[in-house]
Design a protein around this motif. Sequence first.
Motif, PDB file in Angstrom:
ATOM      1  N   TYR A  63       0.853  -1.190   0.000  1.00  0.00           N
ATOM      2  CA  TYR A  63       0.000   0.000   0.000  1.00  0.00           C
ATOM      3  C   TYR A  63       0.887   1.236   0.000  1.00  0.00           C
ATOM      4  O   TYR A  63       1.977   1.212   0.564  1.00  0.00           O
ATOM      5  N   ASP A  77      -9.400  -9.293  -9.399  1.00  0.00           N
ATOM      6  CA  ASP A  77     -10.703  -9.084  -8.759  1.00  0.00           C
ATOM      7  C   ASP A  77     -10.521  -8.801  -7.273  1.00  0.00           C
ATOM      8  O   ASP A  77     -11.139  -7.903  -6.692  1.00  0.00           O
ATOM      9  N   ASN A  78      -9.631  -9.562  -6.668  1.00  0.00           N
ATOM     10  CA  ASN A  78      -9.391  -9.389  -5.241  1.00  0.00           C
ATOM     11  C   ASN A  78      -8.703  -8.058  -4.942  1.00  0.00           C
ATOM     12  O   ASN A  78      -9.014  -7.389  -3.959  1.00  0.00           O
ATOM     13  N   THR A  90     -18.251  -7.074  -7.329  1.00  0.00           N
ATOM     14  CA  THR A  90     -17.865  -6.953  -8.733  1.00  0.00           C
ATOM     15  C   THR A  90     -19.130  -6.924  -9.584  1.00  0.00           C
ATOM     16  O   THR A  90     -19.888  -7.896  -9.602  1.00  0.00           O
ATOM     17  N   ALA A  91     -19.343  -5.823 -10.301  1.00  0.00           N
ATOM     18  CA  ALA A  91     -20.451  -5.779 -11.257  1.00  0.00           C
ATOM     19  C   ALA A  91     -19.928  -6.110 -12.644  1.00  0.00           C
ATOM     20  O   ALA A  91     -20.595  -6.781 -13.436  1.00  0.00           O
ATOM     21  N   ARG A  98     -22.386   5.045  -5.751  1.00  0.00           N
ATOM     22  CA  ARG A  98     -22.038   3.666  -5.333  1.00  0.00           C
ATOM     23  C   ARG A  98     -21.050   2.999  -6.274  1.00  0.00           C
ATOM     24  O   ARG A  98     -20.574   1.903  -5.988  1.00  0.00           O
ATOM     25  N   LYS A  99     -20.763   3.634  -7.392  1.00  0.00           N
ATOM     26  CA  LYS A  99     -19.937   2.985  -8.421  1.00  0.00           C
ATOM     27  C   LYS A  99     -18.464   3.341  -8.254  1.00  0.00           C
ATOM     28  O   LYS A  99     -18.108   4.523  -8.214  1.00  0.00           O
ATOM     29  N   LEU A 140     -15.811  -2.530 -12.600  1.00  0.00           N
ATOM     30  CA  LEU A 140     -16.805  -1.679 -11.952  1.00  0.00           C
ATOM     31  C   LEU A 140     -17.273  -2.421 -10.704  1.00  0.00           C
ATOM     32  O   LEU A 140     -17.772  -3.558 -10.792  1.00  0.00           O
ATOM     33  N   LEU A 146     -19.627  -2.099  -7.138  1.00  0.00           N
ATOM     34  CA  LEU A 146     -20.716  -1.320  -6.531  1.00  0.00           C
ATOM     35  C   LEU A 146     -20.766  -1.593  -5.039  1.00  0.00           C
ATOM     36  O   LEU A 146     -20.646  -2.763  -4.606  1.00  0.00           O
ATOM     37  N   TRP A 200     -23.684  -6.227   1.796  1.00  0.00           N
ATOM     38  CA  TRP A 200     -23.290  -7.575   2.211  1.00  0.00           C
ATOM     39  C   TRP A 200     -22.063  -7.566   3.100  1.00  0.00           C
ATOM     40  O   TRP A 200     -21.061  -6.926   2.759  1.00  0.00           O
ATOM     41  N   TRP A 212     -16.315  -8.049   7.783  1.00  0.00           N
ATOM     42  CA  TRP A 212     -15.019  -7.400   7.540  1.00  0.00           C
ATOM     43  C   TRP A 212     -14.647  -6.498   8.712  1.00  0.00           C
ATOM     44  O   TRP A 212     -13.504  -6.420   9.120  1.00  0.00           O
TER      45      TRP A 212
HETATM   46  C1  LIG Z   1      -6.072  -3.237   6.083  1.00  0.00           C
HETATM   47  C2  LIG Z   1      -6.588  -3.772   4.775  1.00  0.00           C
HETATM   48  C3  LIG Z   1      -7.918  -4.389   4.872  1.00  0.00           C
HETATM   49  C4  LIG Z   1      -8.413  -4.857   3.548  1.00  0.00           C
HETATM   50  C5  LIG Z   1      -9.770  -5.449   3.702  1.00  0.00           C
HETATM   51  C6  LIG Z   1     -10.291  -5.808   2.409  1.00  0.00           C
HETATM   52  C7  LIG Z   1     -11.650  -6.336   2.582  1.00  0.00           C
HETATM   53  C8  LIG Z   1     -12.416  -6.466   1.275  1.00  0.00           C
HETATM   54  C9  LIG Z   1     -11.775  -7.462   0.397  1.00  0.00           C
HETATM   55  C10 LIG Z   1     -12.810  -8.033  -0.473  1.00  0.00           C
HETATM   56  C11 LIG Z   1     -12.181  -8.741  -1.595  1.00  0.00           C
HETATM   57  C12 LIG Z   1     -13.120  -9.694  -2.177  1.00  0.00           C
HETATM   58  C13 LIG Z   1     -13.622  -9.189  -3.531  1.00  0.00           C
HETATM   59  C14 LIG Z   1     -14.518 -10.190  -4.075  1.00  0.00           C
HETATM   60  C15 LIG Z   1     -15.493  -9.521  -5.050  1.00  0.00           C
HETATM   61  C16 LIG Z   1     -16.515 -10.448  -5.451  1.00  0.00           C
HETATM   62  O1  LIG Z   1     -16.217 -11.579  -5.879  1.00  0.00           O
HETATM   63  S1  LIG Z   1     -18.175 -10.050  -5.391  1.00  0.00           S
HETATM   64  C17 LIG Z   1     -18.981 -11.529  -6.046  1.00  0.00           C
HETATM   65  C18 LIG Z   1     -19.215 -11.407  -7.523  1.00  0.00           C
HETATM   66  N1  LIG Z   1     -20.172 -10.378  -7.810  1.00  0.00           N
HETATM   67  C19 LIG Z   1     -21.483 -10.555  -7.578  1.00  0.00           C
HETATM   68  O2  LIG Z   1     -21.918 -11.572  -7.091  1.00  0.00           O
HETATM   69  C20 LIG Z   1     -22.377  -9.396  -7.904  1.00  0.00           C
HETATM   70  C21 LIG Z   1     -23.701  -9.887  -8.510  1.00  0.00           C
HETATM   71  N2  LIG Z   1     -24.476  -8.719  -8.916  1.00  0.00           N
HETATM   72  C22 LIG Z   1     -25.283  -8.091  -8.054  1.00  0.00           C
HETATM   73  O3  LIG Z   1     -25.515  -8.540  -6.924  1.00  0.00           O
HETATM   74  C23 LIG Z   1     -25.898  -6.808  -8.489  1.00  0.00           C
HETATM   75  O4  LIG Z   1     -25.972  -6.770  -9.894  1.00  0.00           O
HETATM   76  C24 LIG Z   1     -25.088  -5.567  -8.015  1.00  0.00           C
HETATM   77  C25 LIG Z   1     -23.669  -5.553  -8.554  1.00  0.00           C
HETATM   78  C26 LIG Z   1     -25.062  -5.531  -6.465  1.00  0.00           C
HETATM   79  C27 LIG Z   1     -25.781  -4.307  -8.513  1.00  0.00           C
HETATM   80  O5  LIG Z   1     -27.152  -4.431  -8.226  1.00  0.00           O
HETATM   81  P1  LIG Z   1     -27.934  -3.213  -7.534  1.00  0.00           P
HETATM   82  O6  LIG Z   1     -27.311  -2.871  -6.239  1.00  0.00           O
HETATM   83  O7  LIG Z   1     -29.374  -3.577  -7.531  1.00  0.00           O
HETATM   84  O8  LIG Z   1     -27.619  -2.003  -8.496  1.00  0.00           O
HETATM   85  P2  LIG Z   1     -28.474  -1.528  -9.756  1.00  0.00           P
HETATM   86  O9  LIG Z   1     -29.568  -0.640  -9.210  1.00  0.00           O
HETATM   87  O10 LIG Z   1     -28.832  -2.638 -10.655  1.00  0.00           O
HETATM   88  O11 LIG Z   1     -27.413  -0.636 -10.499  1.00  0.00           O
HETATM   89  C28 LIG Z   1     -26.858   0.544  -9.889  1.00  0.00           C
HETATM   90  C29 LIG Z   1     -26.135   1.282 -10.979  1.00  0.00           C
HETATM   91  O12 LIG Z   1     -25.024   0.477 -11.405  1.00  0.00           O
HETATM   92  C30 LIG Z   1     -25.115   0.195 -12.795  1.00  0.00           C
HETATM   93  N3  LIG Z   1     -24.692  -1.168 -13.031  1.00  0.00           N
HETATM   94  C31 LIG Z   1     -25.020  -2.266 -12.325  1.00  0.00           C
HETATM   95  N4  LIG Z   1     -24.406  -3.346 -12.831  1.00  0.00           N
HETATM   96  C32 LIG Z   1     -23.675  -2.907 -13.858  1.00  0.00           C
HETATM   97  C33 LIG Z   1     -22.829  -3.562 -14.787  1.00  0.00           C
HETATM   98  N5  LIG Z   1     -22.578  -4.869 -14.712  1.00  0.00           N
HETATM   99  N6  LIG Z   1     -22.229  -2.803 -15.730  1.00  0.00           N
HETATM  100  C34 LIG Z   1     -22.433  -1.483 -15.803  1.00  0.00           C
HETATM  101  N7  LIG Z   1     -23.229  -0.804 -14.942  1.00  0.00           N
HETATM  102  C35 LIG Z   1     -23.852  -1.517 -13.987  1.00  0.00           C
HETATM  103  C36 LIG Z   1     -26.604   0.367 -13.126  1.00  0.00           C
HETATM  104  O13 LIG Z   1     -26.792   0.682 -14.499  1.00  0.00           O
HETATM  105  C37 LIG Z   1     -26.997   1.513 -12.223  1.00  0.00           C
HETATM  106  O14 LIG Z   1     -26.526   2.705 -12.803  1.00  0.00           O
HETATM  107  P3  LIG Z   1     -27.341   4.095 -12.600  1.00  0.00           P
HETATM  108  O15 LIG Z   1     -28.669   3.874 -13.256  1.00  0.00           O
HETATM  109  O16 LIG Z   1     -27.465   4.303 -11.106  1.00  0.00           O
HETATM  110  O17 LIG Z   1     -26.481   5.130 -13.259  1.00  0.00           O
END
Ligand SMILES: CCCCCCCCCCCCCCCC(=O)SCCNC(=O)CCNC(=O)[C@H](O)C(C)(C)COP(=O)(O)OP(=O)(O)OC[C@H]1O[C@@H](n2cnc3c(N)ncnc32)[C@H](O)[C@@H]1OP(=O)(O)O
Length: 240
Positions: A86, A134-135, A152-153, A181-182, A203, A205, A209, A214
């Motif tokens: 960092y 991603d991480n 991750t979106a 939020r983005k 991108l 969001l 969760w 954390w």
């Molecule tokens: C001392 C150091 C400590 C460090 C300590 C670190 C701790 C921390 C480490 C964590 C490290 C792990 C990192 C793992 C990261 C995962 O692996 S996360 C798992 C994989 N991802 C998922 O499962 C996500 C699945 N998708 C979803 O649940 C939902 O689609 C989302 C992403 C939550 C968004 O849904 P929503 O909240 O209902 O949002 P929504 O209203 O649909 O969209 C909001 C806005 O975003 C836009 N948007 C949404 N999706 C997209 C897209 N795919 N493309 C473009 N625009 C989009 C929409 O168009 C909308 O735009 P506006 O109209 O507001 O301008």
Amino acid sequence: MKKNILLFGLAFVGGFTYERYFPYVKAFISDKGQKNDDHSFKSMLEQGNYIQPKVIDIMHSSPDKHFLHNFIAQHNEALNVFKIYYPDKLEQKIYSDNLESEDKIHLHFVFNAADHLQGHSSIVHGGLLATLIDNAFGQLSYLASGQIPTATANLNINYRKPVKTNHDYMITAEIDKIEGRKVFLKATIYDQDKTICTEATGLFLTVQWGGQMWKNALDKIKEVTQIDDKIVKIDQKKKE
Ligand SMILES: CCCCCCCCCCCCCCCC(=O)SCCNC(=O)CCNC(=O)[C@H](O)C(C)(C)COP(=O)(O)OP(=O)(O)OC[C@H]1O[C@@H](n2cnc3c(N)ncnc32)[C@H](O)[C@@H]1OP(=O)(O)O
């Protein structure tokens, strides 16, 4: 009778404290993270005043379940090197306020993947590179949004050159912009000659969760290590 109750109480409190903190203390005093301290990018990162927070080594060793840390970083034969750096100014902000959206904060991740992580012969599996990026994005966006978890979106990856096993590479991740939020991010994987091997954008969001998980993990680590005092500064270490 009173003595017995007191002893029982002490034993209970002692047991609880041991159960809660011992794994972190053990991780903190362990030299596990020091084994692979040398790599090709070390002097460059030192010059740029990048630090390697001890908290990351603790996370790698902690009993809290996390995909990357438990599945890959702790697997002795998977990554020959895995180090997170960092910038100095980020260190001051981790436990305090939000990063400014305009800050071009970089995180650097140095890795060297062993043969166990190859897809084609001697080529690191692209899925692993996606995971590491991603991480990195997950950590950076979490910190940049004021310790609110993000998901991750969208993740785009261009694999420009093969990444070889048993060679050092560096992932540089940075915030592109934050809009509500983005969190928009970009990352590059460089080889030792600073040739670009992989480029990615993401991108993330902010979501509802797992924030408490954390927070609890960081709080526990903070209590054990008094993190502000114990973060290892590699540039200081070198001068000693
Ligand atoms: C001392 C150091 C400590 C460090 C300590 C670190 C701790 C921390 C480490 C964590 C490290 C792990 C990192 C793992 C990261 C995962 O692996 S996360 C798992 C994989 N991802 C998922 O499962 C996500 C699945 N998708 C979803 O649940 C939902 O689609 C989302 C992403 C939550 C968004 O849904 P929503 O909240 O209902 O949002 P929504 O209203 O649909 O969209 C909001 C806005 O975003 C836009 N948007 C949404 N999706 C997209 C897209 N795919 N493309 C473009 N625009 C989009 C929409 O168009 C909308 O735009 P506006 O109209 O507001 O301008």
